[in-house]
Design a protein around this motif. Sequence first.
Motif, mmCIF file in Angstrom:
data_model
loop_
_atom_site.group_PDB
_atom_site.id
_atom_site.type_symbol
_atom_site.label_atom_id
_atom_site.label_comp_id
_atom_site.label_asym_id
_atom_site.label_seq_id
_atom_site.Cartn_x
_atom_site.Cartn_y
_atom_site.Cartn_z
ATOM 1 N N GLU A 98 -3.924 -5.493 34.147
ATOM 2 C CA GLU A 98 -2.551 -5.594 33.632
ATOM 3 C C GLU A 98 -2.379 -4.920 32.274
ATOM 4 O O GLU A 98 -1.252 -4.608 31.883
ATOM 5 N N LEU A 99 -3.466 -4.712 31.550
ATOM 6 C CA LEU A 99 -3.347 -4.036 30.254
ATOM 7 C C LEU A 99 -3.520 -2.521 30.362
ATOM 8 O O LEU A 99 -3.350 -1.817 29.373
ATOM 9 N N LEU A 100 -3.859 -2.024 31.564
ATOM 10 C CA LEU A 100 -3.938 -0.577 31.756
ATOM 11 C C LEU A 100 -2.560 0.023 32.011
ATOM 12 O O LEU A 100 -2.189 1.039 31.404
ATOM 13 N N TYR A 101 -1.804 -0.588 32.906
ATOM 14 C CA TYR A 101 -0.542 0.011 33.331
ATOM 15 C C TYR A 101 0.442 0.200 32.176
ATOM 16 O O TYR A 101 1.137 1.226 32.118
ATOM 17 N N PRO A 102 0.533 -0.738 31.212
ATOM 18 C CA PRO A 102 1.424 -0.493 30.076
ATOM 19 C C PRO A 102 1.007 0.736 29.263
ATOM 20 O O PRO A 102 1.873 1.418 28.699
ATOM 21 N N ALA A 103 -0.293 1.014 29.195
ATOM 22 C CA ALA A 103 -0.736 2.204 28.469
ATOM 23 C C ALA A 103 -0.158 3.460 29.107
ATOM 24 O O ALA A 103 0.289 4.383 28.415
ATOM 25 N N VAL A 104 -0.140 3.479 30.431
ATOM 26 C CA VAL A 104 0.427 4.621 31.150
ATOM 27 C C VAL A 104 1.922 4.715 30.878
ATOM 28 O O VAL A 104 2.467 5.807 30.635
ATOM 29 N N ASP A 105 2.611 3.568 30.900
ATOM 30 C CA ASP A 105 4.047 3.569 30.614
ATOM 31 C C ASP A 105 4.335 4.096 29.208
ATOM 32 O O ASP A 105 5.286 4.860 29.000
ATOM 33 N N VAL A 106 3.519 3.678 28.237
ATOM 34 C CA VAL A 106 3.712 4.130 26.857
ATOM 35 C C VAL A 106 3.556 5.645 26.780
ATOM 36 O O VAL A 106 4.377 6.347 26.169
ATOM 37 N N VAL A 107 2.506 6.149 27.395
ATOM 38 C CA VAL A 107 2.269 7.595 27.342
ATOM 39 C C VAL A 107 3.426 8.352 27.987
ATOM 40 O O VAL A 107 3.923 9.355 27.432
ATOM 41 N N GLN A 108 3.887 7.896 29.135
ATOM 42 C CA GLN A 108 4.984 8.581 29.809
ATOM 43 C C GLN A 108 6.266 8.552 28.976
ATOM 44 O O GLN A 108 7.093 9.459 29.060
ATOM 45 N N LYS A 109 6.378 7.544 28.126
ATOM 46 C CA LYS A 109 7.568 7.414 27.282
ATOM 47 C C LYS A 109 7.515 8.357 26.076
ATOM 48 O O LYS A 109 8.524 8.964 25.709
ATOM 49 N N VAL A 110 6.350 8.470 25.457
ATOM 50 C CA VAL A 110 6.278 9.213 24.193
ATOM 51 C C VAL A 110 5.773 10.643 24.356
ATOM 52 O O VAL A 110 6.026 11.490 23.496
ATOM 53 N N THR A 151 0.824 -1.212 0.000
ATOM 54 C CA THR A 151 0.000 0.000 0.000
ATOM 55 C C THR A 151 0.857 1.260 0.000
ATOM 56 O O THR A 151 0.326 2.374 0.080
ATOM 57 N N GLY A 152 2.171 1.081 -0.048
ATOM 58 C CA GLY A 152 3.075 2.222 -0.072
ATOM 59 C C GLY A 152 3.561 2.670 1.285
ATOM 60 O O GLY A 152 4.220 3.711 1.400
ATOM 61 N N ALA A 153 3.264 1.902 2.342
ATOM 62 C CA ALA A 153 3.677 2.270 3.698
ATOM 63 C C ALA A 153 4.862 1.423 4.147
ATOM 64 O O ALA A 153 4.870 0.205 3.963
ATOM 65 N N ALA A 154 5.857 2.064 4.731
ATOM 66 C CA ALA A 154 7.011 1.350 5.272
ATOM 67 C C ALA A 154 6.721 0.960 6.717
ATOM 68 O O ALA A 154 6.170 1.738 7.490
ATOM 69 N N ALA A 155 7.104 -0.258 7.087
ATOM 70 C CA ALA A 155 6.849 -0.738 8.442
ATOM 71 C C ALA A 155 8.021 -1.569 8.921
ATOM 72 O O ALA A 155 8.810 -2.088 8.124
ATOM 73 N N ALA A 156 8.131 -1.697 10.249
ATOM 74 C CA ALA A 156 9.184 -2.512 10.859
ATOM 75 C C ALA A 156 8.632 -3.173 12.110
ATOM 76 O O ALA A 156 7.634 -2.724 12.687
ATOM 77 N N SER A 157 9.289 -4.245 12.531
ATOM 78 C CA SER A 157 8.811 -5.097 13.616
ATOM 79 C C SER A 157 9.564 -4.827 14.910
ATOM 80 O O SER A 157 10.801 -4.783 14.926
ATOM 81 N N PHE A 158 8.798 -4.694 16.005
ATOM 82 C CA PHE A 158 9.373 -4.492 17.336
ATOM 83 C C PHE A 158 8.581 -5.335 18.334
ATOM 84 O O PHE A 158 7.742 -4.816 19.075
ATOM 85 N N PRO A 159 8.828 -6.661 18.363
ATOM 86 C CA PRO A 159 8.027 -7.535 19.227
ATOM 87 C C PRO A 159 8.216 -7.198 20.706
ATOM 88 O O PRO A 159 9.325 -6.943 21.167
ATOM 89 N N ALA A 160 7.102 -7.189 21.439
ATOM 90 C CA ALA A 160 7.151 -6.983 22.888
ATOM 91 C C ALA A 160 5.782 -7.309 23.470
ATOM 92 O O ALA A 160 4.759 -6.901 22.920
ATOM 93 N N ASP A 161 5.790 -8.044 24.564
ATOM 94 C CA ASP A 161 4.574 -8.252 25.344
ATOM 95 C C ASP A 161 4.427 -7.044 26.249
ATOM 96 O O ASP A 161 5.323 -6.744 27.045
ATOM 97 N N VAL A 162 3.319 -6.332 26.136
ATOM 98 C CA VAL A 162 3.180 -5.092 26.905
ATOM 99 C C VAL A 162 3.217 -5.340 28.401
ATOM 100 O O VAL A 162 3.520 -4.429 29.184
ATOM 101 N N ARG A 163 2.938 -6.580 28.822
ATOM 102 C CA ARG A 163 2.955 -6.879 30.251
ATOM 103 C C ARG A 163 4.365 -7.080 30.780
ATOM 104 O O ARG A 163 4.568 -7.178 31.988
#
Length: 241
Positions: free
Chosen positions: A114-126, A51-63
């Motif tokens: 357990e799926l809420l806290y990673p969302a907070v970590d992501v936000v604090q990171k970006v 579709t013309g989009a470049a992508a890359a893989s970064f595997p991680a379990d958010v937990r």
Amino acid sequence: MSARKTAVVIGAGPGLGMSVARRLGRAGHDIALVSRTGARHDGYIAELAGTGAAAASFPADVRDRDRLAAALDAITDRYGRVDAVYYGPAATGPESWPTPILEAGADSVRAGMELLYPAVDVVQKVLPGMLERGSGTLLFATGLSAVTPLPVLGNLAVLSAALHNYALTLHAALADRNVYAGSLVIGGAVERGDIHRMLASQPETYGDISGMTLNPDDIADAAWTMAAERDRATATFSALA
């Protein structure tokens, strides 16, 4: 380092995750795919390239907090910035099935969260980078039980409500900072997704699910419109009566 914008898709699966990735790709973003394993990422990357989009893989379990942080660091190292995040991880194994609310003790609620806290970590990171640039998008997928009482979902309803409220509170706090946060409230089985596939494969248990399905491309289009127009903090997509 890319001169293009970068979007991180957390919960990169064949349903809504990939629909969001395609939509963000069409909007000019390079796509960083994050999910528990990278086993399916090569196929996703090839599909997005078509579709013309470049992508890359970064595997991680958010937990796994350390692994998630390392993946976000690797994304920033590669692209130099994160302009958009879609947060929509989901678990499909028996250990993630809901405990009805009348049976949901503190341990089951804690496990669901357990799926809420990673969302907070992501936000604090970006978020610091977004605030420094004065632009950014944060999208969170949650369930219909965030806004409608569904006792059977019990501990997962608590998670949905918490994630939804987190997104709305971010939206209010960021309103004058040119960073958008929004909540996608989803009620139904998202077509092409792993949960949809599981439900459809067991009609003797779950019945005919054709009347409770949602098109992930429609949700992704609406999510992008929300982020572009920034005139509302949430949208509900429900196939449930």
